[in-house]
Design a protein around this motif. Structure first.
Motif, PDB file in Angstrom:
ATOM      1  N   MET A 172       0.820  -1.207   0.000  1.00 13.85           N
ATOM      2  CA  MET A 172       0.000   0.000   0.000  1.00 13.85           C
ATOM      3  C   MET A 172       0.858   1.262   0.000  1.00 13.85           C
ATOM      4  SD  MET A 172      -3.191  -1.093   2.452  1.00 13.85           S
ATOM      5  CE  MET A 172      -4.331   0.076   1.728  1.00 13.85           C
ATOM      6  N   VAL A 173       1.979   1.239   0.713  1.00 13.05           N
ATOM      7  CA  VAL A 173       2.841   2.425   0.739  1.00 13.05           C
ATOM      8  C   VAL A 173       3.560   2.597  -0.598  1.00 13.05           C
ATOM      9  CG1 VAL A 173       4.771   3.570   1.886  1.00 13.05           C
ATOM     10  CG2 VAL A 173       3.111   2.291   3.237  1.00 13.05           C
ATOM     11  N   VAL A 174       3.954   1.495  -1.225  1.00  9.57           N
ATOM     12  CA  VAL A 174       4.542   1.583  -2.564  1.00  9.57           C
ATOM     13  C   VAL A 174       3.531   2.194  -3.539  1.00  9.57           C
ATOM     14  CG1 VAL A 174       5.275   0.230  -4.568  1.00  9.57           C
ATOM     15  CG2 VAL A 174       6.244  -0.262  -2.319  1.00  9.57           C
ATOM     16  N   GLY A 175       2.285   1.714  -3.486  1.00  9.61           N
ATOM     17  CA  GLY A 175       1.247   2.269  -4.350  1.00  9.61           C
ATOM     18  C   GLY A 175       1.033   3.742  -4.103  1.00  9.61           C
ATOM     19  N   LEU A 176       1.094   4.151  -2.838  1.00  2.76           N
ATOM     20  CA  LEU A 176       0.937   5.558  -2.482  1.00  2.76           C
ATOM     21  C   LEU A 176       2.087   6.389  -3.040  1.00  2.76           C
ATOM     22  CD1 LEU A 176      -0.524   7.747  -0.783  1.00  2.76           C
ATOM     23  CD2 LEU A 176       0.949   7.069   1.121  1.00  2.76           C
ATOM     24  N   ALA A 177       3.317   5.889  -2.917  1.00  2.00           N
ATOM     25  CA  ALA A 177       4.485   6.623  -3.403  1.00  2.00           C
ATOM     26  C   ALA A 177       4.473   6.765  -4.918  1.00  2.00           C
ATOM     27  CB  ALA A 177       5.764   5.922  -2.956  1.00  2.00           C
ATOM     28  N   GLN A 178       3.914   5.764  -5.603  1.00  2.00           N
ATOM     29  CA  GLN A 178       3.886   5.808  -7.065  1.00  2.00           C
ATOM     30  C   GLN A 178       2.760   6.690  -7.593  1.00  2.00           C
ATOM     31  OE1 GLN A 178       3.659   1.609  -7.967  1.00  2.00           O
ATOM     32  NE2 GLN A 178       5.880   1.419  -8.104  1.00  2.00           N
ATOM     33  N   ASP A 179       1.680   6.814  -6.840  1.00  2.00           N
ATOM     34  CA  ASP A 179       0.538   7.629  -7.252  1.00  2.00           C
ATOM     35  C   ASP A 179       0.111   8.517  -6.094  1.00  2.00           C
ATOM     36  OD1 ASP A 179       0.142   6.665  -9.909  1.00  2.00           O
ATOM     37  OD2 ASP A 179      -0.662   4.824  -9.069  1.00  2.00           O
ATOM     38  N   THR A 180       0.774   9.664  -5.922  1.00  2.00           N
ATOM     39  CA  THR A 180       0.486  10.536  -4.778  1.00  2.00           C
ATOM     40  C   THR A 180      -0.754  11.400  -4.987  1.00  2.00           C
ATOM     41  OG1 THR A 180       1.882  12.316  -5.654  1.00  2.00           O
ATOM     42  CG2 THR A 180       2.941  10.668  -4.238  1.00  2.00           C
ATOM     43  N   ALA A 181      -1.288  11.439  -6.196  1.00  2.00           N
ATOM     44  CA  ALA A 181      -2.461  12.272  -6.516  1.00  2.00           C
ATOM     45  C   ALA A 181      -2.210  13.745  -6.182  1.00  2.00           C
ATOM     46  CB  ALA A 181      -3.699  11.761  -5.770  1.00  2.00           C
ATOM     47  N   GLY A 182      -0.950  14.165  -6.306  1.00  2.00           N
ATOM     48  CA  GLY A 182      -0.622  15.566  -6.097  1.00  2.00           C
ATOM     49  C   GLY A 182      -0.507  15.987  -4.650  1.00  2.00           C
ATOM     50  N   ARG A 183      -0.611  15.019  -3.726  1.00  2.00           N
ATOM     51  CA  ARG A 183      -0.491  15.342  -2.308  1.00  2.00           C
ATOM     52  C   ARG A 183       0.782  14.722  -1.751  1.00  2.00           C
ATOM     53  NH1 ARG A 183      -6.353  13.197  -0.829  1.00  2.00           N
ATOM     54  NH2 ARG A 183      -5.619  11.665  -2.338  1.00  2.00           N
ATOM     55  N   SER A 184       1.193  15.195  -0.582  1.00  2.00           N
ATOM     56  CA  SER A 184       2.418  14.683   0.012  1.00  2.00           C
ATOM     57  C   SER A 184       2.228  13.240   0.454  1.00  2.00           C
ATOM     58  CB  SER A 184       2.833  15.537   1.211  1.00  2.00           C
ATOM     59  OG  SER A 184       1.940  15.343   2.301  1.00  2.00           O
ATOM     60  N   VAL A 185       3.320  12.494   0.479  1.00  2.00           N
ATOM     61  CA  VAL A 185       3.260  11.117   0.956  1.00  2.00           C
ATOM     62  C   VAL A 185       2.859  11.093   2.423  1.00  2.00           C
ATOM     63  CG1 VAL A 185       4.661   9.067   1.464  1.00  2.00           C
ATOM     64  CG2 VAL A 185       4.866  10.199  -0.742  1.00  2.00           C
ATOM     65  N   THR A 186       3.327  12.074   3.191  1.00  2.00           N
ATOM     66  CA  THR A 186       2.942  12.156   4.605  1.00  2.00           C
ATOM     67  C   THR A 186       1.433  12.253   4.749  1.00  2.00           C
ATOM     68  OG1 THR A 186       5.021  13.235   5.199  1.00  2.00           O
ATOM     69  CG2 THR A 186       3.187  13.485   6.729  1.00  2.00           C
ATOM     70  N   HIS A 187       0.814  13.099   3.921  1.00  2.00           N
ATOM     71  CA  HIS A 187      -0.643  13.230   3.940  1.00  2.00           C
ATOM     72  C   HIS A 187      -1.301  11.900   3.574  1.00  2.00           C
ATOM     73  CE1 HIS A 187      -4.561  15.251   3.401  1.00  2.00           C
ATOM     74  NE2 HIS A 187      -4.714  14.430   2.386  1.00  2.00           N
ATOM     75  N   GLY A 188      -0.766  11.238   2.548  1.00  2.00           N
ATOM     76  CA  GLY A 188      -1.330   9.957   2.134  1.00  2.00           C
ATOM     77  C   GLY A 188      -1.201   8.897   3.204  1.00  2.00           C
ATOM     78  N   LEU A 189      -0.066   8.858   3.907  1.00  2.00           N
ATOM     79  CA  LEU A 189       0.133   7.895   4.987  1.00  2.00           C
ATOM     80  C   LEU A 189      -0.872   8.135   6.111  1.00  2.00           C
ATOM     81  CD1 LEU A 189       4.025   7.821   5.132  1.00  2.00           C
ATOM     82  CD2 LEU A 189       2.549   5.870   4.596  1.00  2.00           C
ATOM     83  N   ARG A 190      -1.115   9.408   6.408  1.00  4.55           N
ATOM     84  CA  ARG A 190      -2.091   9.735   7.444  1.00  4.55           C
ATOM     85  C   ARG A 190      -3.480   9.233   7.049  1.00  4.55           C
ATOM     86  NH1 ARG A 190      -1.596  14.956   7.300  1.00  4.55           N
ATOM     87  NH2 ARG A 190       0.376  14.841   8.422  1.00  4.55           N
ATOM     88  N   GLU A 191      -3.812   9.364   5.773  1.00  2.00           N
ATOM     89  CA  GLU A 191      -5.106   8.861   5.300  1.00  2.00           C
ATOM     90  C   GLU A 191      -5.194   7.347   5.443  1.00  2.00           C
ATOM     91  OE1 GLU A 191      -5.735  10.165   1.289  1.00  2.00           O
ATOM     92  OE2 GLU A 191      -6.839  11.940   1.948  1.00  2.00           O
ATOM     93  N   LEU A 192      -4.092   6.650   5.140  1.00  2.00           N
ATOM     94  CA  LEU A 192      -4.081   5.195   5.270  1.00  2.00           C
ATOM     95  C   LEU A 192      -4.305   4.780   6.724  1.00  2.00           C
ATOM     96  CD1 LEU A 192      -1.129   4.098   2.945  1.00  2.00           C
ATOM     97  CD2 LEU A 192      -3.560   3.703   2.572  1.00  2.00           C
ATOM     98  N   VAL A 193      -3.623   5.443   7.642  1.00  4.07           N
ATOM     99  CA  VAL A 193      -3.784   5.125   9.059  1.00  4.07           C
ATOM    100  C   VAL A 193      -5.228   5.368   9.499  1.00  4.07           C
ATOM    101  CG1 VAL A 193      -3.110   5.766  11.410  1.00  4.07           C
ATOM    102  CG2 VAL A 193      -1.375   5.556   9.627  1.00  4.07           C
ATOM    103  N   ASP A 194      -5.777   6.507   9.082  1.00  3.85           N
ATOM    104  CA  ASP A 194      -7.159   6.835   9.451  1.00  3.85           C
ATOM    105  C   ASP A 194      -8.137   5.821   8.869  1.00  3.85           C
ATOM    106  OD1 ASP A 194      -6.361   9.029  10.884  1.00  3.85           O
ATOM    107  OD2 ASP A 194      -6.775  10.482   9.283  1.00  3.85           O
ATOM    108  N   GLN A 195      -7.910   5.396   7.627  1.00  5.10           N
ATOM    109  CA  GLN A 195      -8.831   4.445   7.010  1.00  5.10           C
ATOM    110  C   GLN A 195      -8.742   3.078   7.681  1.00  5.10           C
ATOM    111  OE1 GLN A 195      -8.602   4.172   2.728  1.00  5.10           O
ATOM    112  NE2 GLN A 195     -10.238   2.666   2.608  1.00  5.10           N
ATOM    113  N   ALA A 196      -7.534   2.681   8.083  1.00  4.53           N
ATOM    114  CA  ALA A 196      -7.390   1.417   8.797  1.00  4.53           C
ATOM    115  C   ALA A 196      -8.149   1.457  10.119  1.00  4.53           C
ATOM    116  CB  ALA A 196      -5.911   1.113   9.036  1.00  4.53           C
TER     117      ALA A 196
END
Length: 274
Positions: A172-196
Motif C-alpha cells: 500500500m505504501v509503494v502504491g501511495l508513493a507511485q501515485d500521490t495524486a498531487g499530495r504529500s506522501v505524509t498526507h497519504g500515509l495519514r489517510e491510510l492510518v485513518d482508514q485502517a
C-alpha cells in the motif's frame, strides 16, 4: 472528499463491496483490492478518461460502455461489476470518482487484514513509517518530488521497509508513493492510518510525551480518550523529550496540549500580546 454527494456515493459503493466480500476467500479479496487500486491508478493517470466517465451530459449506459471496453479482460468480472456500480452513483467530479475507487481497493485490503488478525499491526506499522518520513526532510523531498520516476519512488519504499514490514503495508505504501495524486506522501500515509482505524470504527489519536508510557498508563489514557470522544480510540504513542513533561494529544485537527512546553509557549504568546 468534501462533497456530500461523493461521500454518499462512496458509502453506497463500500456497502456493495462489503456485500461482495462476504463471498470471497482471502485470496479473492486480495485480488479484488489489487485490481480496484489499479483502476484507481488508471483513472488518476488518464485524465480524459476520468472526465469522460464523470461527464453528466453522457448517459450512464454510454459511460458504462466506455468503462467496460477499457477494463474488459484487464480485471476480473467482480471488479468490473463493482466499478460499474460505483460509476452509477452520483459523484461530484471525476477526481472524487477516482479517489473513491482507490479507497474501495484499500478497504478490500484492510478487510483481508481484519480476517487474518493483522489489522492492528498493519495500522501501527503505517503510523510508525509516517513518523520516519516526517522526521526525515530529505526522504520527504524525494518521495514528494514529481520529477522523480514513480517506479524509483516505489523501489525506495521497498528497500526501506524490506522484510521488516507486513507485505500489505509495503504494497500500500509503494502504491501511495507511485501515485500521490498531487499530495504529500505524509498526507497519504495519514489517510491510510485513518482508514485502517475507520474499518474498526475507531478514531486515531497521536499522543506525544516526554517519557515512555507504562502499559497501565496506556490503558488509562486510552480509556479516558474513549470517554472524551464517545468512540474507541486507536492510540499511537511517540516520545518527544522536548515536551519536558505532560502530554500532547492530537485527534484529527483537534489538539489537547497538556505539555509543559505547550503551556510555556502559550504563556509566551499571551505575554507577547499584552
Amino acid at each position: 472528499m468534501q462533497h456530500i454527494a461523493s461521500r454518499q456515493a462512496l458509502e453506497a459503493s463500500t456497502a456493495r463491496l462489503l456485500q461482495d466480500a462476504a463471498n470471497l476467500d482471502d485470496d479473492g479479496l486480495g485480488a479484488l483490492g489489487d485490481e480496484l487500486r489499479s483502476v484507481g491508478s488508471l483513472l488518476l493517470r488518464e485524465v480524459p478518461l476520468r472526465r469522460t466517465l464523470s461527464e453528466a451530459t453522457l448517459s450512464l449506459e454510454t459511460r458504462e460502455g466506455i468503462l467496460t471496453r477499457v477494463l474488459q479482460g484487464k480485471v476480473g468480472d467482480r471488479t468490473l461489476a463493482l466499478v460499474r456500480f460505483a460509476l452509477g452513483q452520483t459523484w461530484s467530479n471525476g477526481r472524487d470518482l477516482q479517489t473513491g475507487v482507490t479507497r474501495l481497493g484499500r478497504t478490500a485490503m484492510f478487510l483481508r487484514a481484519e480476517r487474518t488478525g493483522t489489522i492492528d499491526e498493519v495500522e501501527d506499522q503505517m503510523f510508525r513509517f509516517s513518523r520516519i518520513v516526517d522526521a526525515s526532510p530529505e526522504l520527504s523531498v524525494v518521495l514528494d518530488d514529481p520529477t522523480v520516476d514513480p517506479q524509483a519512488r516505489g523501489s525506495l519504499i521497498t528497500r526501506l521497509l524490506g522484510e521488516r514490514a507486513d507485505p500489505l503495508v509495503t504494497s500500500m505504501v509503494v502504491g501511495l508513493a507511485q501515485d500521490t495524486a498531487g499530495r504529500s506522501v505524509t498526507h497519504g500515509l495519514r489517510e491510510l492510518v485513518d482508514q485502517a482505524a475507520d474499518r474498526r470504527d475507531k478514531v486515531v489519536a497521536t499522543v506525544k510525551s516526554a517519557v515512555a508510557f507504562t502499559p497501565d498508563q496506556v490503558r488509562r489514557l486510552t480509556a479516558a480518550l474513549n470517554r472524551i470522544y464517545g468512540s474507541e480510540v486507536s492510540v499511537h504513542l511517540e516520545v518527544e523529550p522536548g515536551l519536558v513533561g505532560g502530554v500532547r494529544v492530537q485527534v484529527g485537527d483537534e489538539v489537547i496540549d497538556g505539555s509543559i512546553a505547550g503551556r510555556l509557549d502559550s504563556l509566551r504568546r499571551t505575554l507577547a500580546g499584552s
